[in-house]
Design a protein around this motif. Structure first.
Motif, PDB file in Angstrom:
ATOM      1  N   GLN A   1      -9.557   3.448   5.415  1.00 27.18           N
ATOM      2  CA  GLN A   1     -10.630   2.463   5.529  1.00 27.18           C
ATOM      3  C   GLN A   1     -10.601   1.717   6.862  1.00 27.18           C
ATOM      4  O   GLN A   1     -11.538   1.027   7.211  1.00 27.18           O
ATOM      5  N   GLU A   2      -9.492   1.863   7.599  1.00 26.01           N
ATOM      6  CA  GLU A   2      -9.355   1.252   8.917  1.00 26.01           C
ATOM      7  C   GLU A   2      -9.589  -0.257   8.875  1.00 26.01           C
ATOM      8  O   GLU A   2     -10.198  -0.833   9.765  1.00 26.01           O
ATOM      9  N   THR A   3      -9.078  -0.904   7.823  1.00 27.78           N
ATOM     10  CA  THR A   3      -9.233  -2.359   7.733  1.00 27.78           C
ATOM     11  C   THR A   3      -8.487  -3.072   8.846  1.00 27.78           C
ATOM     12  O   THR A   3      -8.798  -4.212   9.179  1.00 27.78           O
ATOM     13  N   GLU A   4      -7.480  -2.387   9.427  1.00 23.85           N
ATOM     14  CA  GLU A   4      -6.724  -2.983  10.527  1.00 23.85           C
ATOM     15  C   GLU A   4      -7.600  -3.223  11.755  1.00 23.85           C
ATOM     16  O   GLU A   4      -7.267  -4.041  12.604  1.00 23.85           O
TER      17      GLU A   4
ATOM     18  N   LYS B   1     -15.071  -7.822  11.396  1.00 23.04           N
ATOM     19  CA  LYS B   1     -16.021  -8.568  10.573  1.00 23.04           C
ATOM     20  C   LYS B   1     -15.828 -10.065  10.803  1.00 23.04           C
ATOM     21  O   LYS B   1     -14.755 -10.608  10.581  1.00 23.04           O
TER      22      LYS B   1
ATOM     23  N   ASP C   1       0.802  -1.220   0.000  1.00 24.97           N
ATOM     24  CA  ASP C   1       0.000   0.000   0.000  1.00 24.97           C
ATOM     25  C   ASP C   1       0.837   1.272   0.000  1.00 24.97           C
ATOM     26  O   ASP C   1       0.362   2.330  -0.411  1.00 24.97           O
TER      27      ASP C   1
ATOM     28  N   GLU D   1       0.504  -4.003  11.686  1.00 26.39           N
ATOM     29  CA  GLU D   1      -0.058  -3.364  10.513  1.00 26.39           C
ATOM     30  C   GLU D   1       0.366  -1.902  10.531  1.00 26.39           C
ATOM     31  O   GLU D   1       0.293  -1.235  11.565  1.00 26.39           O
TER      32      GLU D   1
ATOM     33  N   GLY E   1     -12.466 -10.038   9.005  1.00 26.58           N
ATOM     34  CA  GLY E   1     -11.572  -8.890   9.022  1.00 26.58           C
ATOM     35  C   GLY E   1     -10.255  -9.215   9.697  1.00 26.58           C
ATOM     36  O   GLY E   1     -10.111 -10.237  10.372  1.00 26.58           O
ATOM     37  N   LYS E   2      -9.298  -8.313   9.543  1.00 26.40           N
ATOM     38  CA  LYS E   2      -7.958  -8.544  10.093  1.00 26.40           C
ATOM     39  C   LYS E   2      -7.996  -8.704  11.606  1.00 26.40           C
ATOM     40  O   LYS E   2      -7.398  -9.634  12.164  1.00 26.40           O
TER      41      LYS E   2
ATOM     42  N   LYS F   1      -4.217 -13.895   5.429  1.00 28.42           N
ATOM     43  CA  LYS F   1      -3.954 -12.497   5.751  1.00 28.42           C
ATOM     44  C   LYS F   1      -2.450 -12.291   5.694  1.00 28.42           C
ATOM     45  O   LYS F   1      -1.659 -13.165   6.075  1.00 28.42           O
TER      46      LYS F   1
ATOM     47  N   SER G   1     -10.880  -4.096  11.528  1.00 24.57           N
ATOM     48  CA  SER G   1     -12.087  -4.796  11.107  1.00 24.57           C
ATOM     49  C   SER G   1     -12.372  -6.034  11.983  1.00 24.57           C
ATOM     50  O   SER G   1     -11.553  -6.947  12.067  1.00 24.57           O
TER      51      SER G   1
END
Length: 249
Positions: A112-115, A119, A27, A106, A125-126, A71, A117
């Motif tokens: 997006q703050e996927t770190e 979910k 990224d 991370e 999510g991570k 991941k 997540s």
């Protein structure tokens, strides 16, 4: 080997040889440098054993209800693998091929703050994957621009709890007997905030460039000492000659 969590049946299976891994670029240009700096100082300090594994954007796998999940944390430390390095070239499966990672990191690079997540549905999510599936003891989230560092530790509740730093703004990681903190520095043409390691006595684990600079300074000090000694000897010889005494060479 099978375990249960939430609605998932977890199995630890080797990634199939024909499994097509994502080929996404990293990224941010700073991510490889941040990861390399962490690994290098550990290596130079002799903190990485022969069967340990440090990873950068490298797939860590688990199979959830017969579906493979991969991941790739920006940096991870695995204290011991039980197989040859040739067997984990493409990916790593904890429990099957060695230990659960001790640390995953991370480096925040988007909004997006996927770190964070949590979910739980497939694909998880991570945060959920590291906390509930892998059960990694230490999860670090680092924002390189601001230097913001968050460390979460897996408590007896089996949930991540945000840790408070010590008086030096460092975090003790018992699994590797080192402190982790943030320091300003320059490396690979990047000047900014870096994640750094300190030992139990508070000594910074240096980078290779810092060791080279220390050696350069040591050599310069030795050169100056030798030059001062030469000048002193010349002055003494001149004084002896002025007194009519020929100095022994």
């Amino acid at each position: 080997m099978t375990t249960l969590t939430q609605d998932y049946q977890i199995t630890w299976e080797k990634l199939p040889d024909d499994y097509k891994l994502p080929d996404d670029p990293v990224d941010n240009i700073n991510q490889p440098a941040l990861a390399a700096a962490l690994t290098e100082s550990l290596q130079l300090a002799g903190k990485i054993s022969a069967n340990a594994l440090t990873t950068t954007n490298y797939g860590i796998c688990a199979t959830l209800n017969n579906k493979m999940v991969i991941k790739a944390p920006d940096w991870a430390f695995i204290a011991k693998i039980n197989v040859s390095r040739e067997e984990v070239i493409r990916s790593y499966t904890p429990q099957l091929q060695g230990d659960i990672p001790v640390i995953v990191m991370e480096f925040v690079s988007d909004t997006q703050e996927t770190e964070y997540s949590i979910k739980a549905t497939y694909p998880p999510g991570k945060w959920f994957f590291y906390e509930r599936i892998l059960k990694v003891p230490n999860y670090i989230i680092f924002e390189p621009d601001s230097g913001s560092l968050e460390m979460y530790h897996l408590q007896n509740t089996e949930q991540y709890i945000l840790q408070e730093p010590d008086e030096n703004q460092r975090y003790w990681i018992a699994e590797i007997n080192l402190y982790l903190g943030v320091s300003q520095g320059t490396r690979e043409n990047r000047t900014g905030k870096w994640l750094r390691w300190w030992d139990e006595q508070g000594n910074l684990l240096p980078w290779g460039t810092e060791l080279a600079e220390q050696e350069r300074q040591r050599a310069e000090q030795e050169r100056q000492r030798a030059e001062q000694e030469r000048q002193r000897a010349e002055r003494l010889a001149a004084q002896l000659r002025a007194a009519g005494i020929e100095p022994e060479m």
